[in-house]
Design a protein around this motif. Sequence first.
Motif, PDB file in Angstrom:
ATOM      1  N   LEU A   1      17.550   3.523  -3.140  1.00 55.36           N
ATOM      2  CA  LEU A   1      16.329   2.817  -3.519  1.00 55.36           C
ATOM      3  C   LEU A   1      15.748   3.458  -4.764  1.00 55.36           C
ATOM      4  CD1 LEU A   1      14.435   2.370  -0.105  1.00 55.36           C
ATOM      5  CD2 LEU A   1      15.945   0.745  -1.250  1.00 55.36           C
ATOM      6  N   ASN A   2      15.306   2.638  -5.716  1.00 57.82           N
ATOM      7  CA  ASN A   2      14.602   3.205  -6.855  1.00 57.82           C
ATOM      8  C   ASN A   2      13.155   3.508  -6.456  1.00 57.82           C
ATOM      9  OD1 ASN A   2      13.028   0.818  -7.122  1.00 57.82           O
ATOM     10  ND2 ASN A   2      14.603  -0.122  -8.406  1.00 57.82           N
ATOM     11  N   ALA A   3      12.415   4.129  -7.340  1.00 59.68           N
ATOM     12  CA  ALA A   3      11.078   4.605  -6.997  1.00 59.68           C
ATOM     13  C   ALA A   3      10.154   3.481  -6.543  1.00 59.68           C
ATOM     14  CB  ALA A   3      10.465   5.343  -8.186  1.00 59.68           C
ATOM     15  N   SER A   4      10.203   2.346  -7.223  1.00 59.81           N
ATOM     16  CA  SER A   4       9.322   1.245  -6.836  1.00 59.81           C
ATOM     17  C   SER A   4       9.673   0.712  -5.453  1.00 59.81           C
ATOM     18  CB  SER A   4       9.369   0.120  -7.875  1.00 59.81           C
ATOM     19  OG  SER A   4      10.674  -0.441  -7.949  1.00 59.81           O
ATOM     20  N   GLU A   5      10.955   0.705  -5.131  1.00 53.80           N
ATOM     21  CA  GLU A   5      11.388   0.233  -3.814  1.00 53.80           C
ATOM     22  C   GLU A   5      10.994   1.209  -2.698  1.00 53.80           C
ATOM     23  OE1 GLU A   5      15.429  -2.307  -4.820  1.00 53.80           O
ATOM     24  OE2 GLU A   5      15.502  -0.113  -4.939  1.00 53.80           O
ATOM     25  N   CYS A   6      10.772   2.468  -3.055  1.00 49.19           N
ATOM     26  CA  CYS A   6      10.332   3.455  -2.060  1.00 49.19           C
ATOM     27  C   CYS A   6       8.864   3.247  -1.663  1.00 49.19           C
ATOM     28  CB  CYS A   6      10.515   4.866  -2.600  1.00 49.19           C
ATOM     29  SG  CYS A   6      12.239   5.384  -2.777  1.00 49.19           S
ATOM     30  N   ARG A   7       8.140   2.473  -2.457  1.00 48.42           N
ATOM     31  CA  ARG A   7       6.735   2.138  -2.154  1.00 48.42           C
ATOM     32  C   ARG A   7       5.912   3.383  -1.839  1.00 48.42           C
ATOM     33  NH1 ARG A   7       8.174  -1.910   1.600  1.00 48.42           N
ATOM     34  NH2 ARG A   7       6.380  -1.353   2.875  1.00 48.42           N
ATOM     35  N   PHE A   8       5.924   4.306  -2.787  1.00 49.58           N
ATOM     36  CA  PHE A   8       5.166   5.539  -2.604  1.00 49.58           C
ATOM     37  C   PHE A   8       3.669   5.262  -2.629  1.00 49.58           C
ATOM     38  CE2 PHE A   8       9.103   7.399  -4.597  1.00 49.58           C
ATOM     39  CZ  PHE A   8       9.522   8.074  -3.451  1.00 49.58           C
ATOM     40  N   GLY A   9       2.959   5.897  -1.701  1.00 47.44           N
ATOM     41  CA  GLY A   9       1.512   5.848  -1.657  1.00 47.44           C
ATOM     42  C   GLY A   9       1.001   7.230  -1.312  1.00 47.44           C
ATOM     43  N   TYR A  10      -0.284   7.342  -1.069  1.00 51.84           N
ATOM     44  CA  TYR A  10      -0.858   8.644  -0.738  1.00 51.84           C
ATOM     45  C   TYR A  10      -0.284   9.135   0.593  1.00 51.84           C
ATOM     46  CZ  TYR A  10      -4.205  12.223   0.641  1.00 51.84           C
ATOM     47  OH  TYR A  10      -4.775  13.403   1.069  1.00 51.84           O
ATOM     48  N   ARG A  11       0.539  10.187   0.523  1.00 55.60           N
ATOM     49  CA  ARG A  11       1.233  10.777   1.678  1.00 55.60           C
ATOM     50  C   ARG A  11       1.986   9.700   2.462  1.00 55.60           C
ATOM     51  NH1 ARG A  11      -0.277  13.734  -1.347  1.00 55.60           N
ATOM     52  NH2 ARG A  11      -1.438  15.677  -1.127  1.00 55.60           N
ATOM     53  N   ASP A  12       2.605   8.781   1.729  1.00 61.70           N
ATOM     54  CA  ASP A  12       3.218   7.632   2.380  1.00 61.70           C
ATOM     55  C   ASP A  12       4.412   7.136   1.570  1.00 61.70           C
ATOM     56  OD1 ASP A  12       3.449   5.717   4.364  1.00 61.70           O
ATOM     57  OD2 ASP A  12       2.044   4.326   3.429  1.00 61.70           O
ATOM     58  N   SER A  13       5.310   6.445   2.250  1.00 61.06           N
ATOM     59  CA  SER A  13       6.469   5.829   1.615  1.00 61.06           C
ATOM     60  C   SER A  13       7.112   4.877   2.605  1.00 61.06           C
ATOM     61  CB  SER A  13       7.486   6.897   1.195  1.00 61.06           C
ATOM     62  OG  SER A  13       8.148   7.416   2.349  1.00 61.06           O
ATOM     63  N   ILE A  14       8.102   4.136   2.141  1.00 62.78           N
ATOM     64  CA  ILE A  14       8.839   3.237   3.021  1.00 62.78           C
ATOM     65  C   ILE A  14       9.558   4.013   4.119  1.00 62.78           C
ATOM     66  CG2 ILE A  14      10.985   3.278   1.667  1.00 62.78           C
ATOM     67  CD1 ILE A  14      11.258   0.274   2.243  1.00 62.78           C
ATOM     68  N   PHE A  15       9.810   5.301   3.868  1.00 63.68           N
ATOM     69  CA  PHE A  15      10.514   6.128   4.852  1.00 63.68           C
ATOM     70  C   PHE A  15       9.615   6.517   6.032  1.00 63.68           C
ATOM     71  CE2 PHE A  15      12.418   6.965   0.667  1.00 63.68           C
ATOM     72  CZ  PHE A  15      13.668   6.418   0.896  1.00 63.68           C
ATOM     73  N   LYS A  16       8.313   6.304   5.887  1.00 58.85           N
ATOM     74  CA  LYS A  16       7.390   6.515   7.011  1.00 58.85           C
ATOM     75  C   LYS A  16       7.025   5.193   7.673  1.00 58.85           C
ATOM     76  CE  LYS A  16       4.027   9.478   6.962  1.00 58.85           C
ATOM     77  NZ  LYS A  16       2.815  10.246   6.587  1.00 58.85           N
ATOM     78  N   ARG A  17       7.516   4.102   7.117  1.00 59.20           N
ATOM     79  CA  ARG A  17       7.160   2.780   7.629  1.00 59.20           C
ATOM     80  C   ARG A  17       8.417   2.026   8.083  1.00 59.20           C
ATOM     81  NH1 ARG A  17       1.849   1.709   6.938  1.00 59.20           N
ATOM     82  NH2 ARG A  17       0.698   3.133   5.578  1.00 59.20           N
ATOM     83  N   GLU A  18       8.866   1.058   7.308  1.00 65.71           N
ATOM     84  CA  GLU A  18      10.006   0.242   7.748  1.00 65.71           C
ATOM     85  C   GLU A  18      11.260   1.058   8.035  1.00 65.71           C
ATOM     86  OE1 GLU A  18       7.739  -2.435   4.800  1.00 65.71           O
ATOM     87  OE2 GLU A  18       8.085  -0.308   5.172  1.00 65.71           O
ATOM     88  N   LEU A  19      11.469   2.137   7.297  1.00 68.94           N
ATOM     89  CA  LEU A  19      12.680   2.940   7.473  1.00 68.94           C
ATOM     90  C   LEU A  19      12.437   4.215   8.283  1.00 68.94           C
ATOM     91  CD1 LEU A  19      14.319   2.565   3.939  1.00 68.94           C
ATOM     92  CD2 LEU A  19      15.056   1.519   6.090  1.00 68.94           C
TER      93      LEU A  19
END
Length: 344
Positions: free
Chosen positions: A153-171
């Motif tokens: 995944l590129n950076a935009s696809e990782c959906r980085f937020g404050y102490r957050d990312s796709i790896f803490k959500r959908e993945l």
Amino acid sequence: MLIESNADLSRLNTFCLQCTASQFGRFSSVAELLELWRASEASNLPMLPLGRGSNVLCPEHVEALIVQSAMTNVRLQRSTEQHAYVAVDAGVCWHDWVVASREYGFGLENLALIPGTVGAAPVQNIGAYGVEVGELIESVEFFQPSTGQLRRLNASECRFGYRDSIFKRELAGDAIIYRVVFRLERQFAPELSYGPLKELEDGLRSGQLTPAALVERVVEIRASKLPDPDKTPNVGSFFKNPVVPAALANQLQQQYPTMPVYPLADPEHCKLAAGWLIDQAGWKGKWLGPVAMHCQQALVMVSDGSASLADVWKLAAAVQDSVRQQFAVMLEPEPQLFGSYSRS
């Protein structure tokens, strides 16, 4: 490659919570990671990643095959006039990578001494002193157990937020990160607007501030405020700095003139300092059984080494209740409950 049964994870999480896993194995290559996946499929066990265990809370037992990266290569992929692109394996110690990154480029200096591994950094989108790692990530490479696929995944696809990312959500629980590609700046232009780093601005203007000196100063600051997890069990910052409506922040600042308030890109919201709120609520240095909010940094929960997960949640709930009653702000825990992931 050895797979251990009924593995003790108590020394593989920095809070030293007692925990066993059905199975545990380390991988030194992507091929070994795939072997572990096949073993988990044969055992009908989910496969879950564990880094240094510096931002997780462990239950007494995890019914899973826990895997840990022993991959530690660092490789320059390419370089342009503005950026250096460096692929770093997940098993590399985070602080060691920050120190080594200066050989390739700049930007990670403010994140020195954060515990953990490179593979865990994107999950939490770790940050400190105005810098978040997601700002310097080009891509993340991982294995997805549910599909048996290697993904990127590129950076935009990782959906980085404050102490957050796709790896803490959908993945969440469905991504074994084995490599991170960083996009480092070729020019040294550090972020010095936060707290004690402001004192370095004169040195930057005069050309005296070096990346090594900035790392050294960040290490000094963090070491003076935060307990060493190797000596005092903890998972670092226990609560996120809350983002609140600007109107509430203004109201609170009138009542508490010394309260730190940090502006955000969204003018309708501000960020407050959770540590300050916890201190004002009377929890700094206060023990509740075997756990306490640290005497030097109220944002950090520490243990005497005998705490259970129930002890941790009991103190967390008490702190949340005090802060909510005094400031009308609800604090959100930062560490994840290990093994609590679910897949659709």
